[in-house]
Design an enzyme around this catalytic site. Structure first.
Site, PDB file in Angstrom:
ATOM      1  N   ASN A   1       0.874  -1.176   0.000  1.00 28.49           N
ATOM      2  CA  ASN A   1       0.000   0.000   0.000  1.00 28.49           C
ATOM      3  C   ASN A   1       0.910   1.225   0.000  1.00 28.49           C
ATOM      4  OD1 ASN A   1      -1.780   2.072   0.505  1.00 28.49           O
ATOM      5  ND2 ASN A   1      -2.231   1.442   2.613  1.00 28.49           N
ATOM      6  N   TRP A   2       1.015   1.855  -1.166  1.00 29.89           N
ATOM      7  CA  TRP A   2       1.951   2.988  -1.284  1.00 29.89           C
ATOM      8  C   TRP A   2       1.437   4.243  -0.605  1.00 29.89           C
ATOM      9  CZ3 TRP A   2       3.135   2.685  -7.280  1.00 29.89           C
ATOM     10  CH2 TRP A   2       3.798   1.470  -7.541  1.00 29.89           C
ATOM     11  N   LYS A   3       0.162   4.288  -0.284  1.00 25.20           N
ATOM     12  CA  LYS A   3      -0.448   5.503   0.276  1.00 25.20           C
ATOM     13  C   LYS A   3      -0.167   6.680  -0.677  1.00 25.20           C
ATOM     14  CE  LYS A   3      -0.022   3.352   4.710  1.00 25.20           C
ATOM     15  NZ  LYS A   3      -0.062   3.461   6.159  1.00 25.20           N
TER      16      LYS A   3
ATOM     17  N   HIS B   1      -9.613   1.531   4.423  1.00 26.73           N
ATOM     18  CA  HIS B   1      -8.340   1.615   5.145  1.00 26.73           C
ATOM     19  C   HIS B   1      -8.521   2.555   6.351  1.00 26.73           C
ATOM     20  CE1 HIS B   1      -4.239   2.713   6.152  1.00 26.73           C
ATOM     21  NE2 HIS B   1      -3.896   1.546   5.614  1.00 26.73           N
TER      22      HIS B   1
ATOM     23  N   GLU C   1      -6.848   4.870   7.521  1.00 27.21           N
ATOM     24  CA  GLU C   1      -6.608   6.303   7.272  1.00 27.21           C
ATOM     25  C   GLU C   1      -7.825   6.944   6.614  1.00 27.21           C
ATOM     26  OE1 GLU C   1      -2.860   5.696   5.312  1.00 27.21           O
ATOM     27  OE2 GLU C   1      -2.029   5.086   7.251  1.00 27.21           O
TER      28      GLU C   1
ATOM     29  N   GLU D   1      -5.791  -4.767  10.305  1.00 25.71           N
ATOM     30  CA  GLU D   1      -4.727  -3.806  10.572  1.00 25.71           C
ATOM     31  C   GLU D   1      -5.027  -3.075  11.873  1.00 25.71           C
ATOM     32  OE1 GLU D   1      -2.557  -2.610   6.707  1.00 25.71           O
ATOM     33  OE2 GLU D   1      -4.348  -1.372   6.861  1.00 25.71           O
TER      34      GLU D   1
ATOM     35  N   GLY E   1       2.318   2.142  10.768  1.00 23.67           N
ATOM     36  CA  GLY E   1       3.310   3.209  10.649  1.00 23.67           C
ATOM     37  C   GLY E   1       3.992   3.560  11.962  1.00 23.67           C
TER      38      GLY E   1
ATOM     39  N   SER F   1       3.118  -2.286  10.300  1.00 19.84           N
ATOM     40  CA  SER F   1       4.567  -2.399  10.535  1.00 19.84           C
ATOM     41  C   SER F   1       5.132  -3.780  10.188  1.00 19.84           C
ATOM     42  CB  SER F   1       4.914  -2.009  11.980  1.00 19.84           C
ATOM     43  OG  SER F   1       4.525  -0.671  12.232  1.00 19.84           O
TER      44      SER F   1
ATOM     45  N   GLY G   1       2.718  -1.195   4.269  1.00 20.84           N
ATOM     46  CA  GLY G   1       2.756   0.223   3.929  1.00 20.84           C
ATOM     47  C   GLY G   1       4.175   0.678   3.669  1.00 20.84           C
ATOM     48  N   GLY G   2       4.773   1.305   4.688  1.00 18.18           N
ATOM     49  CA  GLY G   2       6.098   1.916   4.541  1.00 18.18           C
ATOM     50  C   GLY G   2       7.133   1.019   3.875  1.00 18.18           C
TER      51      GLY G   2
END
Ligand code: PGA
Length: 251
Positions: free
Chosen positions: A9-11, A95, A97, A167, A173, A213, A234-235
């Protein structure tokens, strides 16, 4: 029987140049031995680039959200049909966010999930509790509600039509990962709730990803748990060599 899925997930990250480097890196990092199916959820404007670089490769692509509507006066929205036309296999739905910053509700998640399915896009329905909900002992009631309302009235042709991502919001994150036992406990509970919502045959085949994470050094122990069927990353999905390690479960 459930093929593991590792999705990046590149966001809201990337440039034309970095997307090219990242996708080429992921393709070359796939290697011969494929333990997991691999996908990336790109910002909308980079989906055509993903399509041209990934077409014919073993990596699938998708969006990070989608509209409930098929077409019309809905400024700023992207329809499921548009994603389908751009070759998307998946779309993230709900998601945390989007729930946290953009007011996404369980009802919205439900409508987006149905809209995705109608256009033969696989929704990756994201659920999870916040830190204060966990501390208040509400984890299971939160997950139960998110599944019940998010999947109300949804019908699938088969278990491959739907992916769920657990999640825990406190792990996204933050560098704090759920322990493998915390994650397994939540995944097993989610599978029980999926059985209530959709029937036990479908529930047994639906993939439930863990996200929050995920890194090369924790993916292996998470993937060893019986109800963890992959990862939403993600990251760590923005760095090709690190994502490649995760695809291979840290090996
Ligand atoms: P993270 O994000 O891997 O950076 O924690 C996961 C996600 O938000 O999907």
């Amino acid at each position: 029987m459930r093929q593991p899925l590792v999705a990046g997930n590149w966001k809201m990250n990337g440039s034309r140049k970095s997307v090219e480097t990242l996708l080429n890196g992921i393709k070359s990092g796939m290697g011969e031995v494929r333990v997991a199916e691999v996908a990336v959820a790109a910002p909308f404007v980079y989906i055509p680039q993903a399509q041209s670089l990934l077409d014919g490769s073993a990596v699938s692509w998708g969006g990070q959200d989608l509209s409930t509507e098929a077409a019309g006066a809905f400024t700023g929205e992207i329809s499921p049909g548009m994603l389908k036309a751009a070759g998307c296999t998946y779309a993230l739905v709900g998601h945390s966010e989007r729930r946290q910053y953009f007011g996404e509700s369980d009802d919205g998640v439900n409508r987006k999930t149905r809209a995705a399915l109608e256009s033969v896009i696989i929704p990756v329905v994201c659920i999870g509790e916040t830190e204060s909900e966990r501390e208040a002992g509400e984890t299971f009631s939160v997950l139960d509600k998110q599944i019940r309302l998010g999947l109300e009235g949804v019908s699938l042709r088969g278990p491959q039509d739907l992916v769920v991502a657990y999640e825990p919001v406190w792990a996204i994150g933050t560098g704090k990962t759920a322990t493998r036992d915390q994650a397994q406990e939540a995944h097993a509970f989610i599978r029980e709730q999926l059985a209530k919502a959709l029937g036990s045959d479908l529930a047994a085949g639906i993939r439930i990803l863990y996200g929050g994470s995920v890194k090369p050094d924790n993916v292996k122990e998470l993937m060893a748990m019986p109800d963890i069927d992959g990862a939403l990353v993600g990251g760590a999905s923005l760095k090709p060599e690190i994502f490649a390690e995760i695809i291979h479960f840290g090996a």
